[in-house]
Design an enzyme around this catalytic site. Structure first.
Site, PDB file in Angstrom:
ATOM      1  N   HIS A 186       0.716  -1.302   0.092  1.00 54.71           N
ATOM      2  CA  HIS A 186       0.010   0.008   0.094  1.00 54.71           C
ATOM      3  C   HIS A 186       0.737   1.237  -0.119  1.00 54.71           C
ATOM      4  CE1 HIS A 186      -3.418  -2.610   2.165  1.00 54.71           C
ATOM      5  NE2 HIS A 186      -3.466  -2.727   0.513  1.00 54.71           N
ATOM      6  N   CYS A 227       8.680   9.793  -9.698  1.00 56.07           N
ATOM      7  CA  CYS A 227       8.276  10.827 -10.958  1.00 56.07           C
ATOM      8  C   CYS A 227       7.998   9.389 -12.271  1.00 56.07           C
ATOM      9  CB  CYS A 227       9.503  11.208 -11.593  1.00 56.07           C
ATOM     10  SG  CYS A 227       9.143  11.869 -13.261  1.00 56.07           S
TER      11      CYS A 227
END
Length: 408
Positions: free
Chosen positions: A191, A199
């Protein structure tokens, strides 16, 4: 009208009458349920003849209300925390220690319960995030960057160092496994990690580990952190997977590593997780294999889990207590957490000068320079305390559905 009658399509008047009849029927049923429910709350000896007659007349409603009460009682029992007696717990830990020694491939699944000792609330415990929100109560705002790896985190790291543990699959976003010194190749943070932003425009995806919670401005379906990639200039995003989202990042989620570990595991140890989310990930449970060839399951949790009936052993105790006993049985010394050796400092990418004011979160600092990292402005520190992280406490429907105030 004749055409409608010929085609068998009810007229507008008939449709409205039918709809009204359904509404009246539902309202009548609600009144009956309320009436019967009120009578059932009374002791049988205190019910009048009229009330007894109502129960006889509406036997179907009585049965339905009784079934609902049974379901509520079962749910309540499942939410209760149960503790094994000290001798029983020690006996169970001996069995666990034998399984760990004999395991050819041990995998550990961890949940919020291993971080409660670090003052991070769990989700479904008596004072858990979801539990409090269900009751309509607010959850306290806190900066989770202040948390440090617990005894359980350090025990898990030592099990891996001693080559008794091959992989860790965690639901936690707090980054404490990474900070305990557990190698990244042996960790799947399904998670996400609150200290990592990435990026996605770069190929491969460029990762930025920070010394603060990067999720301050993010939330469900809103993952941009406000900072930009130093390589291509694109916006950075957090790595958190909220409820209702599907994680697609290769790291730090590492689904490939989790699936491969589960496939080869012959023992799975679940620590501090309700398994209500993990049970939905079929690849973690080898359900395609015959029952006799699936990994043996050991569970440490204070509450009921949906995998209890399939477990070889269920230990009702706190994770730190169980892991302390386990390491004693295995005769493994467990070092305490040492901030000076925290890997996050070597992994962290410093902010550029123009990004220094891009967050108000407290920065993790080495003990020898901690004082230099405290904000000079009391106003800034106060603001940082008031703002809650983008991932913590999110995902519960009732907690999100708030009407937006109209601008005056």
């Amino acid at each position: 009208m004749e055409e409608e009658a010929d085609t068998g399509v009810p007229s507008r008047v008939e449709r409205k009458a039918l709809q009204k009849a359904k509404i009246l029927q539902r309202e009548t049923e609600r009144k009956i349920f309320r009436l019967v429910g009120k009578v059932l709350k009374k002791p049988e000896s205190e019910r009048s003849e009229e009330e007894a007659a109502v129960l006889l007349l509406h036997r179907g409603t009585v049965e339905e209300l009784c079934k609902r009460q049974v379901r509520r009682n079962v749910l309540k029992r499942k939410q209760e925390e149960v503790f094994d007696e000290a001798d029983e717990l020690r006996s169970k830990v001996r069995q666990l220690a034998a399984a760990v020694k004999q395991a050819k491939h041990l995998v550990v699944y961890t949940g919020a319960g291993i971080s409660t000792a670090a003052s991070i609330p769990d989700y479904r415990g008596p004072n858990g995030v979801w539990t409090l929100l269900q009751k309509g109560r607010s959850i306290s705002s806190s900066d989770l960057s202040k948390a440090e790896p617990t005894l359980t985190h350090m025990c898990v790291r030592m099990l891996h160092k001693e080559k008794l543990l091959q992989h860790v699959v965690s639901q936690n976003c707090d980054g404490l496994h990474l900070r305990s010194g557990l190698p990244r190749h042996a960790l799947s943070e399904l998670h996400g990690n609150m200290f990592i932003e990435v990026c996605e425009s770069c190929s491969p995806v460029k990762e930025y580990v920070r010394l603060f919670d990067v999720t301050e401005r993010t939330s469900l379906h809103r993952h941009m952190t406000g900072r930009r990639c130093s390589h291509c200039g694109s916006e950075l995003r957090d790595t958190i997977v909220h409820f209702g989202e599907r994680g697609t990042l290769e790291q730090p989620l590492n689904w490939k590593g989790a699936a491969e570990a589960a496939e080869t595991a012959n023992v799975i140890l679940c620590l501090g997780t309700s398994l209500k989310v993990l049970k939905k990930y079929a690849c973690l449970w080898c359900m395609n294999k015959p029952a006799s060839k699936r990994p043996k399951l050991y569970i440490v949790n204070l509450q009921w889990t949906p995998k209890d009936d399939l477990a070889a052993l269920k230990m009702n105790g706190k994770c730190d207590d169980v892991m302390r006993l386990l390491m004693e049985e295995l005769n493994i010394q467990v070092p305490g957490y040492d901030r000076a050796k925290d890997p996050v400092f070597s992994l962290a990418v410093p902010l550029r000068q123009e990004e220094v004011d891009s967050h108000t979160r407290e920065v993790i600092a080495r003990l020898d320079v901690q004082e230099d990292c405290v904000p000079d402005s009391g106003e800034q520190a106060e603001e940082a305390t008031a703002v809650q992280g983008g991932w913590f406490g999110r995902g519960y429907g009732k907690g999100r559905k708030k009407k937006k105030k109209k601008a005056a």
